[in-house]
Design an enzyme around this catalytic site. Structure first.
Site, short mmCIF file in Angstrom:
data_model
loop_
_atom_site.label_atom_id
_atom_site.label_comp_id
_atom_site.label_asym_id
_atom_site.label_seq_id
_atom_site.Cartn_x
_atom_site.Cartn_y
_atom_site.Cartn_z
N LYS A 5 44.40 33.14 36.62
CA LYS A 5 44.18 34.46 36.00
C LYS A 5 45.30 34.75 35.00
O LYS A 5 45.06 35.32 33.93
CB LYS A 5 44.11 35.56 37.06
CG LYS A 5 42.89 35.53 37.95
CD LYS A 5 41.57 35.76 37.22
CE LYS A 5 41.39 37.17 36.73
NZ LYS A 5 40.01 37.40 36.21
N THR B 220 44.10 40.87 37.49
CA THR B 220 44.56 41.23 38.83
C THR B 220 46.07 41.46 38.84
O THR B 220 46.80 40.90 38.00
CB THR B 220 44.21 40.07 39.79
OG1 THR B 220 44.93 40.22 41.00
CG2 THR B 220 44.56 38.70 39.21
N ASP B 221 46.54 42.21 39.84
CA ASP B 221 47.99 42.37 40.01
C ASP B 221 48.64 41.10 40.55
O ASP B 221 49.87 40.97 40.54
CB ASP B 221 48.30 43.56 40.94
CG ASP B 221 47.69 43.44 42.34
OD1 ASP B 221 46.95 42.46 42.59
OD2 ASP B 221 47.95 44.33 43.16
N GLU B 222 47.82 40.14 41.01
CA GLU B 222 48.39 38.94 41.62
C GLU B 222 49.14 38.08 40.61
O GLU B 222 49.94 37.22 40.99
CB GLU B 222 47.29 38.13 42.34
CG GLU B 222 46.62 38.98 43.39
CD GLU B 222 45.74 38.24 44.37
OE1 GLU B 222 45.97 37.04 44.60
OE2 GLU B 222 44.82 38.87 44.92
N ALA C 267 33.63 37.50 35.27
CA ALA C 267 33.30 36.19 35.85
C ALA C 267 34.56 35.39 36.15
O ALA C 267 35.42 35.20 35.29
CB ALA C 267 32.41 35.39 34.89
P1 NAD Z 1 33.36 37.63 42.88
O1 NAD Z 1 33.83 36.29 43.31
O2 NAD Z 1 32.73 38.54 43.88
O3 NAD Z 1 32.34 37.48 41.68
C1 NAD Z 1 32.52 36.57 40.64
C2 NAD Z 1 31.19 36.46 39.88
O4 NAD Z 1 31.41 35.58 38.77
C3 NAD Z 1 30.06 35.86 40.71
O5 NAD Z 1 28.87 36.60 40.54
C4 NAD Z 1 29.91 34.44 40.16
O6 NAD Z 1 28.59 33.94 40.26
C5 NAD Z 1 30.32 34.66 38.71
N1 NAD Z 1 30.82 33.42 38.06
C6 NAD Z 1 31.72 32.54 38.59
N2 NAD Z 1 31.91 31.53 37.71
C7 NAD Z 1 31.15 31.80 36.62
C8 NAD Z 1 30.95 31.16 35.37
N3 NAD Z 1 31.57 29.99 35.08
N4 NAD Z 1 30.10 31.72 34.48
C9 NAD Z 1 29.45 32.88 34.77
N5 NAD Z 1 29.59 33.52 35.95
C10 NAD Z 1 30.44 33.00 36.86
O7 NAD Z 1 34.64 38.34 42.22
P2 NAD Z 1 35.08 39.86 42.23
O8 NAD Z 1 35.88 40.13 43.45
O9 NAD Z 1 33.91 40.71 41.90
O10 NAD Z 1 36.11 39.86 41.02
C11 NAD Z 1 35.63 40.06 39.68
C12 NAD Z 1 36.80 39.97 38.73
O11 NAD Z 1 37.77 40.97 39.06
C13 NAD Z 1 37.53 38.64 38.77
O12 NAD Z 1 37.87 38.28 37.46
C14 NAD Z 1 38.78 38.92 39.60
O13 NAD Z 1 39.85 38.10 39.20
C15 NAD Z 1 39.05 40.37 39.24
N6 NAD Z 1 39.74 41.16 40.27
C16 NAD Z 1 39.28 41.18 41.54
C17 NAD Z 1 39.90 41.97 42.50
C18 NAD Z 1 39.38 42.04 43.92
O14 NAD Z 1 40.03 42.69 44.75
N7 NAD Z 1 38.24 41.47 44.23
C19 NAD Z 1 41.03 42.71 42.14
C20 NAD Z 1 41.48 42.66 40.82
C21 NAD Z 1 40.82 41.88 39.88
P1 TYD Z 2 42.06 38.57 50.52
O1 TYD Z 2 40.98 39.54 50.86
O2 TYD Z 2 41.74 37.11 50.55
O3 TYD Z 2 42.65 39.02 49.11
P2 TYD Z 2 43.99 38.49 48.34
O4 TYD Z 2 44.46 37.24 48.96
O5 TYD Z 2 43.46 38.27 46.95
O6 TYD Z 2 44.97 39.60 48.42
O7 TYD Z 2 43.27 38.81 51.51
C1 TYD Z 2 43.88 40.09 51.64
C2 TYD Z 2 45.04 39.93 52.60
O8 TYD Z 2 44.52 39.61 53.89
C3 TYD Z 2 45.98 38.80 52.26
O9 TYD Z 2 47.30 39.16 52.65
C4 TYD Z 2 45.50 37.64 53.12
C5 TYD Z 2 45.01 38.35 54.36
N1 TYD Z 2 43.92 37.71 55.10
C6 TYD Z 2 44.05 37.51 56.48
O10 TYD Z 2 45.09 37.84 57.09
N2 TYD Z 2 43.01 36.94 57.15
C7 TYD Z 2 41.86 36.55 56.52
O11 TYD Z 2 40.95 36.00 57.19
C8 TYD Z 2 41.74 36.78 55.11
C9 TYD Z 2 40.50 36.35 54.37
C10 TYD Z 2 42.79 37.37 54.44
#
Ligand code: NAD
Ligand code: TYD
Length: 347
Positions: free
Chosen positions: A158, A128-130, A81
């Site tokens: 994060k 995340t790696d960010e 979450a």
């Molecule tokens: P997402 O935004 O798709 O999903 C987040 C979920 O958390 C949603 O279902 C939302 O309703 C729930 N949520 C938000 N606030 C909440 C709260 N206060 N209590 C309970 N639930 C809550 O995110 P995602 O892309 O699935 O990412 C999931 C996790 O993985 C995050 O912690 C993110 O930092 C991490 N992560 C994501 C990526 C990526 O590429 N998406 C990469 C590395 C790590």
């Molecule tokens: P994003 O999917 O938002 O992930 P993150 O910022 O967590 O890496 O973006 C991935 C890459 O794409 C990032 O360099 C930002 C870029 N980006 C665009 O160029 N255009 C867009 O509309 C979005 C959403 C992201």
């Protein structure tokens, strides 16, 4: 035995629950607040499974978390979450502080009490790696010991939550695990993030916006490979350790856009014979935009034997096909009807 997943209605959490139910009989409870990013449509096909339960709630509701941990004898918590979109963290950082930092702190406190009551327990924090900031082209990929240098409010929130998780491990001995994963893509990805946005906009005849010069690099991992890595870390990771997860698939954003356009040109040719790539447009850059992320996944490979099953070409093919086969999913999200069920059930 039961595991508690937070944020299981989001992109990675819902993929994780599918993966979990396909690979074990163990019950999974999904605690999710259902913010704009939570979509129960992601879980429609498994919502009646006997070993799945959904609870709507906030990770900051300590009493509710305590009750779930105790009543269901939860043996592990997998914490997804979060507020997860960098652009939203720039326009409104406070929600990121509340959920990602304070919410995680509340969750840790409830987890600690549960563990102190003598329960076998593991806390897996999905990060995340960010948190490591941005790499120059000549830099080596991030390793687990890379310094923290978060640049966006999302990454900083994060990073703060990682520090809290680590501190609960060091100070109280709570068995914590932290993973740092690179950018995921795949089914159920909310179409505000780059890859699903490109697919959606292309097929809707809209512009494909690339920030700045479009040459930023992300290290892409198919979400199923991330979920399998998390299962392995939960099972066999060493408490107190962090694990990097990444697919060795660095691509510039412009390359990703061109790849998707070329696939769509094949799958869904434009009537005028043109290419979707003519919709690509360079737009104003994101403030503080990180130039490059890349993950060294050696530790995960050598300690736990994980490696990604899909290459970027295989994963992106699967992903484009999924979006083309599931237009109603995207339409429900972009049209807003994915929230109807929430409104009916919870107001
Ligand atoms: P997402 O935004 O798709 O999903 C987040 C979920 O958390 C949603 O279902 C939302 O309703 C729930 N949520 C938000 N606030 C909440 C709260 N206060 N209590 C309970 N639930 C809550 O995110 P995602 O892309 O699935 O990412 C999931 C996790 O993985 C995050 O912690 C993110 O930092 C991490 N992560 C994501 C990526 C990526 O590429 N998406 C990469 C590395 C790590
Ligand atoms: P994003 O999917 O938002 O992930 P993150 O910022 O967590 O890496 O973006 C991935 C890459 O794409 C990032 O360099 C930002 C870029 N980006 C665009 O160029 N255009 C867009 O509309 C979005 C959403 C992201």
């Amino acid at each position: 035995m039961t595991i508690l997943v937070t944020g299981g209605a989001g992109f990675i959490g819902s993929n994780f629950i599918h993966d979990w139910l396909a690979s074990t009989d163990e019950t999974v409870i999904n605690l999710d607040k259902l913010t704009y990013a939570g979509n129960l449509g992601n879980l429609r096909d498994i919502e009646h499974e006997p070993n799945y339960m959904f609870v709507r709630g906030d990770i900051a509701e300590v009493d509710r978390i305590r009750a779930l941990l105790t009543n269901f004898k939860v043996r592990a918590l997998v914490h997804f979450a979060a507020e997860s979109h960098v652009d939203r963290s720039i326009s409104g950082p406070m929600g990121f502080v509340e959920t990602n930092i304070l919410g995680t702190a509340h969750l840790l406190q409830a987890a600690l009490e549960h563990w102190h009551r003598g329960n076998a327990f593991r806390f897996l924090h999905v990060s995340t790696d960010e948190v490591f900031g941005s790499l120059e082209p000549e830099d080596a990929p991030f390793v687990e010991s890379s310094p923290y240098r978060p640049n966006s409010p999302y990454a900083a929130s994060k990073a703060a939550s990682d520090h809290l998780v680590r501190a609960y491990g060091e100070t109280y001995g709570l068995p914590v695990l932290i993973t740092h994963c690179s950018n995921n893509y795949g089914p159920y990805h909310f179409p505000e993030k780059l890859i699903p946005l490109l697919i959606h906009n292309a097929t809707s005849g809209k512009q494909l916006p690339l920030y700045g010069d479009g040459m930023q690099v992300r290290d892409w991992l198919y979400v199923g490979d991330h979920c399998r890595a998390l299962r392995m870390v939960l099972a066999d990771g060493r408490p107190g350790q962090t694990y990097n997860i990444g697919g060795n698939a660095e691509r510039q954003n412009i390359e990703v856009a061109r790849t998707i356009c070329a696939m769509l040109d094949d799958y869904l040719p434009l009537l005028d014979g043109g290419s979707y790539s003519s919709q690509i447009m360079l737009v104003r850059d994101r403030p503080g935009h990180d130039r490059r992320y890349a993950i060294d996944n050696t530790k995960l490979r050598s300690e736990l034997g994980w490696s990604p099953l899909l290459s970027f070409d295989e994963g992106i093919t699967k992903t484009v096909e999924w979006y083309l086969e599931n237009p109603t999913w995207t339409a429900a999200v972009t049209g807003g009807s994915y929230r109807d069920w929430v409104a009916e059930q919870y107001t």
